[in-house]
Each structure stands twice: as C-alpha cells, then as structure tokens.
Design a protein around this motif. Structure first.
Motif, PDB file in Angstrom:
ATOM      1  N   GLY A 473       0.840  -1.217   0.000  1.00 54.78           N
ATOM      2  CA  GLY A 473       0.000   0.000   0.000  1.00 54.78           C
ATOM      3  C   GLY A 473       0.865   1.253   0.000  1.00 54.78           C
ATOM      4  N   PHE A 474       1.933   1.246   0.807  1.00 55.33           N
ATOM      5  CA  PHE A 474       2.834   2.400   0.879  1.00 55.33           C
ATOM      6  C   PHE A 474       3.555   2.602  -0.463  1.00 55.33           C
ATOM      7  N   MET A 475       3.955   1.486  -1.087  1.00 54.68           N
ATOM      8  CA  MET A 475       4.623   1.580  -2.391  1.00 54.68           C
ATOM      9  C   MET A 475       3.699   2.227  -3.427  1.00 54.68           C
ATOM     10  N   ARG A 476       2.422   1.841  -3.404  1.00 56.43           N
ATOM     11  CA  ARG A 476       1.455   2.421  -4.363  1.00 56.43           C
ATOM     12  C   ARG A 476       1.329   3.937  -4.151  1.00 56.43           C
ATOM     13  N   GLU A 477       1.327   4.347  -2.869  1.00 55.27           N
ATOM     14  CA  GLU A 477       1.229   5.790  -2.556  1.00 55.27           C
ATOM     15  C   GLU A 477       2.425   6.548  -3.130  1.00 55.27           C
ATOM     16  N   GLU A 478       3.638   5.987  -2.967  1.00 53.50           N
ATOM     17  CA  GLU A 478       4.840   6.660  -3.452  1.00 53.50           C
ATOM     18  C   GLU A 478       4.860   6.722  -4.990  1.00 53.50           C
ATOM     19  N   ILE A 479       4.441   5.616  -5.630  1.00 56.74           N
ATOM     20  CA  ILE A 479       4.407   5.600  -7.103  1.00 56.74           C
ATOM     21  C   ILE A 479       3.393   6.636  -7.601  1.00 56.74           C
ATOM     22  N   ALA A 480       2.260   6.774  -6.881  1.00 55.51           N
ATOM     23  CA  ALA A 480       1.242   7.771  -7.262  1.00 55.51           C
ATOM     24  C   ALA A 480       1.813   9.191  -7.206  1.00 55.51           C
ATOM     25  N   LYS A 481       2.813   9.411  -6.340  1.00 60.64           N
ATOM     26  CA  LYS A 481       3.468  10.731  -6.244  1.00 60.64           C
ATOM     27  C   LYS A 481       4.522  10.910  -7.339  1.00 60.64           C
ATOM     28  N   GLY A 482       4.694   9.869  -8.183  1.00 58.60           N
ATOM     29  CA  GLY A 482       5.687   9.956  -9.254  1.00 58.60           C
ATOM     30  C   GLY A 482       7.062   9.423  -8.860  1.00 58.60           C
ATOM     31  N   ARG A 483       7.142   8.753  -7.693  1.00 61.04           N
ATOM     32  CA  ARG A 483       8.439   8.233  -7.236  1.00 61.04           C
ATOM     33  C   ARG A 483       8.689   6.825  -7.795  1.00 61.04           C
ATOM     34  N   GLN A 484       9.961   6.375  -7.631  1.00 59.39           N
ATOM     35  CA  GLN A 484      10.338   5.020  -8.074  1.00 59.39           C
ATOM     36  C   GLN A 484      10.866   4.201  -6.887  1.00 59.39           C
ATOM     37  N   ILE A 485      10.904   2.883  -7.067  1.00 57.66           N
ATOM     38  CA  ILE A 485      11.197   1.985  -5.938  1.00 57.66           C
ATOM     39  C   ILE A 485      12.182   0.899  -6.350  1.00 57.66           C
TER      40      ILE A 485
END
Length: 701
Positions: A473-485
C-alpha cells in the motif's frame, strides 16, 4: 639440551618429529618454536569451579563437570552416524554426543572411568546434552602443570587430535617449548617502553599466558602481548609512511588556477559542506609539499566525495598535469563519467570514458589524446591499467572503492609516470577508526562526515512478513506521487538458482499487486547479459519503469534521484555494510526517502542487532563500529587479502584503547628520533629488520 631458539624449526622440538610437525604446519601454520608459542589460548576454564548435572541449563556458555562415563553406543547410519555416551554424577545424567572421529573415540574413551568434562549444555526434548565435550581422565593425585587454576584452551582440529594434539596435547608442547628457550628469550621491546606503559616482561608474559597462576597475571600477560602486536604493526606502518615521504618525490601543485576557480565560482551546483572544504584543503596542502600524496577519503554514500575528487583533478590540470579516475565496474565508471560531465559542462576541460565496452575507433582516439596531452581527465575501469594506455603527464589518480582492486592492478597505475602521481583513494564504506589505523595506518586519512545541505535523512523501518500488504500500500502511494522503488533480494553464494527462485516467487506477488500496463517493472539478475542488464537499468533511469527488482548489490549502483524507496527482502541475510550501502541508493533527491527492511519472524540475535542498528541510525561510522563488533575485522572492507590483520592475539573490535596507546607511543618515538638512531631504540630497528616491512600502500593504492 641442544641450543634451540624461537626460529628453530618445530620438528626439532622434543616430542614433535616429522609427522607431528607436518600436521602442525598444515593445521595451525606452526613452522617454528616461536610460532608455537604464539599459538595463544582462545579462552580459559576456571578449573576450581565444578557444576553438578542438575545445575546445567542451555543459557550457560560452558560448564565443567566431574562424573563417570557409564555407557557408550554408536547410533544411526551413514551421515547420521553418531556416538552417544551417558555421563553421570550424584545429581543426574546427561548425554555426550560426537559426530566425528568415532572410531578413534571408541578406542580412547573408557566406560566406567571418571572424567572431567567441559562443554556447552544443550536441551532437546527435555534431555540435557553436550556435543563434542572436552574430556580429561580424572586422576585424583595428578599434579597440574604450573598449579594452574585457569586451564588454557587451544584451537585444535580432528587431524591434530589423531596425533594426540588436542588442547591438552598442545599445552604439553608449550611446556616443552618454554623450558627449551626460556633462558635465551630476549625482550623485543626496549626497557623504556616496558616501563613507560607498565608492561609485563616478555618471558614472563609467555609463561603467564600459557600457564597462568591467577587471573591477574593472565590479564597482564594478555595486555602485554596485545600491546606488542599492535605496537609492531604501527611501527612498521608509520616507518613506511615516513620513508615514502622521504623517498618518493611528488609533483608540486603550486597553482590554484583558472579551471579550479571557474568550476568553483560558476559551475558548483551547491555550496561545499565544511567537511568537503576541509578535505579539499588537506589535498591542496599535500600536493604542494613536493612528496607524493597518498590519501584515503572516506565518507557515506552521498557525502560528496566525487566533487572533492573532481576539484583535486582540476588542481592537477591547472598545474599542467593529467588526471584519471578508476572505478571497479562499468556501471560505476559510467555513472562517474556522466556525473562529472554534467558538473563540468563543455568548456572547462576535456573528459572521456574508457571501459571494456569502448569501441576500437573511440579507444584509438583516446590513446592518441592521452599521449599528446589534449585529454585532461580519463574515467574508466580496469581498462585504464592496460599497457597501451599511456599518459603524456599523469599527475593525479583517483581510485574509487579501492578494496575491489588487486595489488598489481593498482601498482600499474602508479607506474604510469616517472614521478609517481598523487593518489586519492575513495571509499563509501565507512571504516571503523581502529581498522583505519591498522589497515590504512601509512595513509593520511580524510573523513567527509556530513551530508550536503537539503538532504533529508532516510527513514528506515523494519517489518516482518505479516506486514507485506501494508508495504505494498505504501509503495502504491509513493508511485502515485511519481516516485520510483528498488526491491533487492539477497545474494546467496551457494546457489544462483535459489536467488532466482526467491526473485521469481517475489515477482509473482508483485505482479498481482502491481499489474501491467498500469505499472512497469525492471528486473535485473546475475543470469542476464551485460546488454540486458543495461537495457533494464536504463528503462528505470529514464523513468519508464516504476519498480526495479534486483538479486545482487552491484547492479543497483545507479544514481536515480527520483527513487525514494528501497525495499530489502530477507534483510536478515545481508551484512550491515551491505544494508547501509543499499540504503544509500535512495535519498539522493530533495524528497523524503525510505528504507524498508523485510525479514522473516525468526531472527538470530546478530540479525536482530543488525536490523535494530539500521533503524536507529543513518551514521555510517556508527554502523561500521557495530559491524566490526559483530563480524570482526577479517570480513570487513576486503581486509583479509591485505595480510596485515592476521593478528595472533589483538582484537580490533575490543582493543581500541590499547591500539591508540600503541600508535601514540610510536608517533612520539618518531617525533623524538625520526631515524631511530638513538641507542635506546636499537631494539626497534631490529624489529623492523626481523619482521619485514608493512605493505607499501604508495605502490599499490
């Protein structure tokens, strides 16, 4: 008895002979009587203290019990074969278990006899047992060697035990050795050093470590021998450093010229930290002395070492010299080249990249430009050390992550000019102070211990497997902000197949949670070709994929400021320095970054300490100190290959105070008597002659 000394081959010691000598050489590297006396006990058993069977519990480190071996039987088949004995005292019975040397044990152990045993108690299904206990036949009137209350325990092996060289057998040899050479022992340290530091004399220390009368004498002997070992290392290192300064002329950089000033005033994208300014100043002073510089710069990932290296190279160019930077992999070399090219622009100096992938035509042009002096800075990998690569006037060499290079590789760079170039060695692996003082004791050391302004500390959290959905869930939030993982899986040396299984199993879950085409995933693992890896990495660098999954550490050595989350799977399988290096892959942009440590619920005590340390601090030097405590010096930063840390008794993780005392003593000696010409220092000259010289870092760094 014939005149024997510390350098007498071990086979000539009474009771040894050719066969025992051969096994001592192979198993313990004991070639002389001196080597034998330097085989120190690794612990002691308090022979005055006995436990009863009913007092034993699994939390005990070890226990000594007096009792009787009442039965002995062989159980199991093939690999499961074991010898099990019942051992009894007046309070109860416990099992003794052996898995090796069964036929020899059956011959030597006597059922019905009384034994003193020592070992660590274990409990399984309510039954107490000790595996591979130390066994000693109990003889009521036996005179103990030296009437010791502290019984030394020596390292032994199954091969040694076949020659009766268990711990007791080795101690008997120590008794013969000491009796043989005691009268001829000369103290290696000068009397004034012994007096100054309150040390026990050498001969007494050898007796007291092998045959301690009490704990006080044993502790004094250990301190004396540790001090001597660390003192001799520092003496060799600091003498080398002194000789190198005298012996090797260096290019003198007198000018801080146009290129340096243009970059500093017009191109530098951010103000230098105070730590960076300090290190640049140290390098400027070094390169103006007329002696060759050998300096180690250590600092965390992102602390700005590359900018310091660039400014140092521009200093060389301003003074009419060329410079180069060598990195251990193509990925890192390319990353350095791109980063420096971006910083410099097109108008300050000529910079090019040379790796194994450089096309032949481009390679020829680089060779020509190096020789005619039109190329100022060359960045590259091992390709830089090829004989074809000739510089017109190389004056400054930067080596990144030097422990990844072999000695001869570094020496080739050093020999690229008649007057050796100045050497700047960089490492992003913070080195504990004790390790730096020994492994790099003859280099000058600079530390960049602050991060550039605007960098936010990375937030680190540890989750067990049952929190995985929360992490997704946290990863999805960061990707929604345009970030990468990044998601990294451990490298398990034994099996690449296992790595891929871990990766593939993880990928299945990932693809369910992050389905295409909404999400794009890059995958990198050891089975891929360089071209395939590069393609996947470039997709991630360009932002075409949101998640990069990798099985190994080095493949993620890419600078992606937009990557804000590092998920480390099975984090308990990584060492502390690896975890810290991986965490440093994020936090390179202005946004808040996160490191998520995933682990199974079953954690060893060491694994728990590692993960707790990562969550508690971002300070690489504090982490390096914990790593040293957990792993010891041999496994850190490639120190095994140096040979310099093969210590007989000192422990860098525990003996920091003794090391500092020894180093300060040597520094003071050289300040008062630089050439060791005073009569009182004659013994120190002998030490340097007898024990050889330390590794010469000027030739290999």
């Amino acid at each position: 008895m014939a005149d024997l000394s510390l350098i007498t081959p071990i086979e000539y010691l009474k009771g040894v002979g050719p066969q025992k000598a051969d096994v001592l050489k192979k198993e313990l590297q004991v070639f002389t009587i001196g080597d034998l006396l330097q085989c120190y006990p690794f612990r002691y058993i308090d022979k005055t203290k006995f436990h009863k069977v009913k007092e034993l519990h699994p939390d005990m480190i070890g226990a000594q019990i007096l009792g009787r071996l009442v039965s002995l039987q062989e159980l199991g088949e093939k690999r499961g074969k074991r010898l099990v004995g019942q051992f009894k005292d007046d309070t109860g019975t416990l099992e003794l278990v052996w898995f090796q040397s069964l036929s020899w044990l059956k011959k030597t152990l006597s059922v019905g006899s009384a034994y003193i045993i020592y070992g660590k108690p274990n409990e399984f299904n309510g039954t107490l047992s000790i595996t591979h206990p130390e066994m000693e036949l109990y003889q009521q009137k036996e005179k103990k060697i030296g009437n010791m209350s502290m019984q030394p325990v020596y390292s032994s092996t199954e091969k040694l035990k076949k020659f009766n060289l268990d711990s007791r057998g080795i101690q008997k040899l120590q008794e013969v050795a000491l009796a043989t050479v005691f009268r001829t022992l000369i103290d290696p340290l000068p009397p004034y050093i012994i007096e100054q530091h309150g040390l026990m004399p050498y001969a007494q220390a050898l007796v007291s470590i092998h045959f301690p009368q009490n704990e006080e004498l044993m502790a004094a002997a250990i301190r004396r021998l540790k001090f001597e070992e660390l003192f001799v290392i520092q003496l060799r290192l600091l003498r080398n450093k002194q000789l190198n300064t005298q012996r090797y002329r260096g290019h003198r950089f007198t000018e801080v010229g146009e290129k340096f000033n243009s970059f500093f005033n017009e191109k530098l994208p951010f103000p230098l930290t105070n730590a960076q300014k300090r290190v640049v100043k140290e390098i400027r002073l070094d390169t103006n002395t007329g002696a060759q510089m050998n300096r180690l710069v250590q600092g965390d990932v992102g602390s700005g070492k590359t900018v310091v290296a660039l400014m140092s190279m521009l200093l060389a160019i301003d003074n009419g010299y060329q410079a180069c930077m060598m990195a251990p992999t193509e990925i890192l070399a390319t990353q350095h080249y791109n980063g420096l090219k971006e910083l410099l622009g097109d108008d300050i100096c000529q910079i090019k990249l040379l790796t194994g992938s450089t096309p032949t035509k481009a390679r020829r042009i680089i060779h020509q430009e190096l020789e005619d002096g039109t190329l100022d800075i060359l960045i590259g990998t091992h390709a830089l050390i090829e004989d074809k690569v000739k510089f017109k006037n190389i004056g400054f060499v930067v080596i990144d992550e030097q422990h990844r290079f072999g000695v001869e590789q570094r020496a080739k760079l050093w020999r690229k000019n008649i007057i050796p170039p100045h050497m700047l060695v960089m490492t992003a692996t913070p080195i504990p102070r004790t390790l730096a003082m020994t492994m790099y004791g003859d280099l000058d050391i600079s530390v960049i211990d602050e991060l550039p302004a605007g960098r936010k500390p990375i937030k680190t959290v540890h989750f067990f497997e049952n929190k995985r959905l929360r992490v997704f869930g946290f990863m999805r939030e960061e990707i929604a902000k345009g970030r990468q993982i990044y998601i990294v899986y451990p490298l398990i040396k034994e099996s690449e197949k296992m790595d891929l299984l871990y990766l593939e199993a993880g990928l299945e879950g990932l693809l369910r949670e992050f389905p295409m085409p909404e999400y794009q995933i890059s995958i990198v693992h050891g089975k891929m070709t360089v071209k395939e890896k590069d393609f996947e990495m470039q997709r991630f660098v360009k932002g075409q994929t949101q998640i990069m999954v990798a099985t190994t550490v080095i493949e993620v050595g890419v600078n992606v400021p937009n990557a804000s989350v590092m998920v480390i799977e099975n984090s308990e399988r990584f060492g502390l320095s690896q975890l810290h290096q991986l965490r440093g892959r994020v936090g390179r942009g202005a946004e808040q970054s996160y490191c998520i440590l995933m682990s199974s619920n079953k954690l060893s005590k060491e694994g728990k300490t590692r993960l707790e340390t990562m969550v508690r601090t971002n300070d690489g030097f504090e982490i390096a100190e914990v790593d040293l405590q957990l792993r010891g010096p041999g496994d850190i930063s490639g120190t095994q290959q140096s040979g310099i840390l093969e210590m007989k008794i000192a422990d860098l993780a525990k003996d920091q105070a003794i090391l500092a005392e020894a180093r300060n003593s040597v520094i003071q000696i050289f300040q008062e008597d630089p050439n060791l010409s005073a009569e009182k220092n004659h013994a120190l000259v002998q030490i340097l002659k007898q024990r050889g010289s330390a590794i010469s870092w000027d030739k290999i760094s």
